[in-house]
Design a protein around this motif. Structure first.
Motif, mmCIF file in Angstrom:
data_model
loop_
_atom_site.group_PDB
_atom_site.id
_atom_site.type_symbol
_atom_site.label_atom_id
_atom_site.label_comp_id
_atom_site.label_asym_id
_atom_site.label_seq_id
_atom_site.Cartn_x
_atom_site.Cartn_y
_atom_site.Cartn_z
ATOM 1 N N MET A 92 0.910 -1.793 -0.206
ATOM 2 C CA MET A 92 -0.338 -0.659 0.262
ATOM 3 C C MET A 92 0.955 1.518 -0.228
ATOM 4 N N THR A 93 0.157 2.208 -0.637
ATOM 5 C CA THR A 93 1.057 2.886 -0.435
ATOM 6 C C THR A 93 1.239 4.564 0.737
ATOM 7 N N VAL A 94 1.988 4.951 1.135
ATOM 8 C CA VAL A 94 1.500 5.725 2.090
ATOM 9 C C VAL A 94 0.339 6.324 2.807
ATOM 10 N N ALA A 95 -0.220 6.852 2.254
ATOM 11 C CA ALA A 95 -1.432 8.099 2.473
ATOM 12 C C ALA A 95 -2.835 6.418 2.743
ATOM 13 N N GLU A 96 -2.807 5.225 2.208
ATOM 14 C CA GLU A 96 -3.218 4.430 1.692
ATOM 15 C C GLU A 96 -2.856 3.889 3.874
ATOM 16 N N PRO A 127 4.833 15.634 0.785
ATOM 17 C CA PRO A 127 5.713 14.805 -0.507
ATOM 18 C C PRO A 127 6.068 13.177 -0.553
ATOM 19 N N MET A 128 5.468 12.358 0.034
ATOM 20 C CA MET A 128 6.139 10.900 -0.816
ATOM 21 C C MET A 128 4.725 10.157 -0.042
ATOM 22 N N SER A 134 7.117 0.558 0.816
ATOM 23 C CA SER A 134 8.553 -0.749 0.650
ATOM 24 C C SER A 134 9.370 0.582 -0.306
ATOM 25 N N GLU A 135 9.274 1.533 -0.357
ATOM 26 C CA GLU A 135 10.352 2.043 -1.163
ATOM 27 C C GLU A 135 10.715 3.595 -0.143
ATOM 28 N N ILE A 136 10.117 3.556 1.065
ATOM 29 C CA ILE A 136 11.095 4.701 1.537
ATOM 30 C C ILE A 136 11.423 3.460 3.227
ATOM 31 N N GLN A 141 9.352 4.987 7.552
ATOM 32 C CA GLN A 141 8.296 4.325 7.604
ATOM 33 C C GLN A 141 8.315 4.105 9.108
ATOM 34 N N GLN A 142 9.289 4.783 10.085
ATOM 35 C CA GLN A 142 8.088 5.294 11.190
ATOM 36 C C GLN A 142 7.329 6.383 11.569
ATOM 37 N N ARG A 143 7.500 7.193 10.896
ATOM 38 C CA ARG A 143 6.362 8.522 11.147
ATOM 39 C C ARG A 143 4.880 8.302 10.099
#
Ligand code: ATP
Length: 359
Positions: A92-96, A127-128, A134-136, A141-143
């Motif tokens: 999933m994306t950051v937002a999802e 911005p992310m 998996s791409e950060i 990821q902690q944030r």
């Protein structure tokens, strides 16, 4: 706000039974940054999981705003957890990821969108938003894990060693971030760590745990300057221990005749010391040099090692009966001449600075 009352937790039964929490009572206040601090295996995670509802206590009660929590399953508690390994969804994306909990709660799409945008801002990840997790990086990821846990606006956020996977510099940065997030959201944080520096720098109050029990609860200042017992004094910072006998009482302080000779005026422990024989804790930075055997000297000793540490110099001393004693001085340009290896020196501890420990 959270009242933990006489909670015990026993895992297993019979010969293999293990008591992971032994009659633990503590009250956590609304809006505070509360830390459970103690060595590995002392019961911190077990206590956190009991608040979350992943563990049922063997006895005792857990209440939140006066309501008994023990009967409520985890998902019905106004409590969220950030785990050590973040547990994000990699596809999933950051937002999802951040919106996931709100989706599960069937919140309206427009509300989810607005909350996700707000959380992205809060943890500075806007911005992310569309990257897969998996791409950060680990810190990012902690944030995201924090934002996901904060999004449903829980009353309480439980954090189980959330910074332990990060490198030193990132961890220091996230400590400041976490404190800011807690201030901005007003959510009660219950934070688990075995890192005393992390606990001292972030917490409003700390509970020091050892062997399935809470030994002391207090502000970082209380815990550091007024350790109630030897374990607390030893676990948090460096401490010298001097043994002696109570020779008198003066207001809030006790006069202690030291076994090594001389007297020290030290603060009373909470409650009465059980007998005449006591241990006194002296922080290395609370001792100063003076002339040996002078009226000023609390004790006299010899310098056995000198370690220069940039901001401070650390002196290892040996008292006349062989007791080791550490003394730490700040390296300021004005500081008077140092003691050298082999010097005989007086050590002065100002009255009321040292602490008599509870037995
Ligand atoms: P760490 O910092 O290493 O995570 P901790 O203070 O969080 O330690 P806990 O995880 O609470 O410690 O564990 C306390 C004790 O209870 C440990 O000795 C552990 O082995 C034991 N324990 C925890 N969970 C279980 C379980 N499900 N079954 C049996 N014993 C358990």
């Amino acid at each position: 706000m959270i009242e933990i009352d006489s909670v015990s937790k026993v895992f297993g039964s019979g010969a293999t039974a293990f008591t992971a929490l032994n009659d633990v009572s503590v009250t956590i206040r609304e809006n505070e940054f509360f830390t459970l601090l103690g060595p590995s295996g002392c019961g911190k995670t077990t206590l956190l999981r009991t608040i979350a509802g992943f563990n049922a206590p063997s006895s005792g009660s857990v209440r939140l705003d006066g309501e008994d929590l023990v009967a409520l399953p985890p998902y019905k508690r106004p409590v969220n957890t950030v785990f050590q390994n973040y547990a994000l969804f990699p596809h999933m994306t950051v937002a999802e990821n951040i919106g996931f909990g709100l989706d599960m709660l069937n919140r309206p799409k427009s509300e989810i969108k607005a909350t996700v945008a707000e959380m992205l801002e809060l943890v500075q990840m806007t911005p992310m938003a569309d990257r897969r997790t998996s791409e950060i990086s680990g810190g990012q990821q902690q944030r995201v894990a924090l934002a996901r846990a904060l999004a449903p606006r829980p009353k309480v956020l439980l954090l189980d060693e959330p910074l332990s996977a990060l490198d030193y510099k990132l961890r220091k940065g996230m400590q400041v971030e976490l404190k800011r997030l807690q201030n901005e959201t007003g959510i009660t944080f219950v934070f688990v760590t075995h890192d005393q520096e992390e606990a001292l720098s972030m917490s409003d109050r700390i509970a020091v745990m050892s062997n399935s029990r809470i030994l002391q609860v207090g502000s970082p200042h209380d815990i550091y300057d007024h350790p109630a017992e030897r374990f607390v004094a030893e676990f948090i910072g460096e401490t010298n221990f001097l043994t002696g006998k109570i020779a008198g009482q003066e207001g809030e302080t006790l006069r202690v005749a030291l076994d090594v000779g001389g007297e020290i005026i030290a603060r009373q422990p909470p409650g009465d010391p059980a007998g005449q024989a006591v241990t006194v804790a002296v922080r290395p930075e609370h001792a100063h040099f003076c002339a040996p055997d002078s009226a000023e000297a609390t004790v006299t000793g010899e310098v056995s090692n000198v370690v220069y540490l940039g901001t401070d110099t650390h002196f290892h001393l040996v008292l006349s009966d062989g007791t080791p004693f550490a003394l730490r001085l700040q390296n300021t340009p004005e500081r008077a001449a140092d003691a050298k290896l082999g010097d005989r020196v007086g050590i002065r501890v100002a009255p009321g600075v040292a602490q008599v420990l509870r037995d």
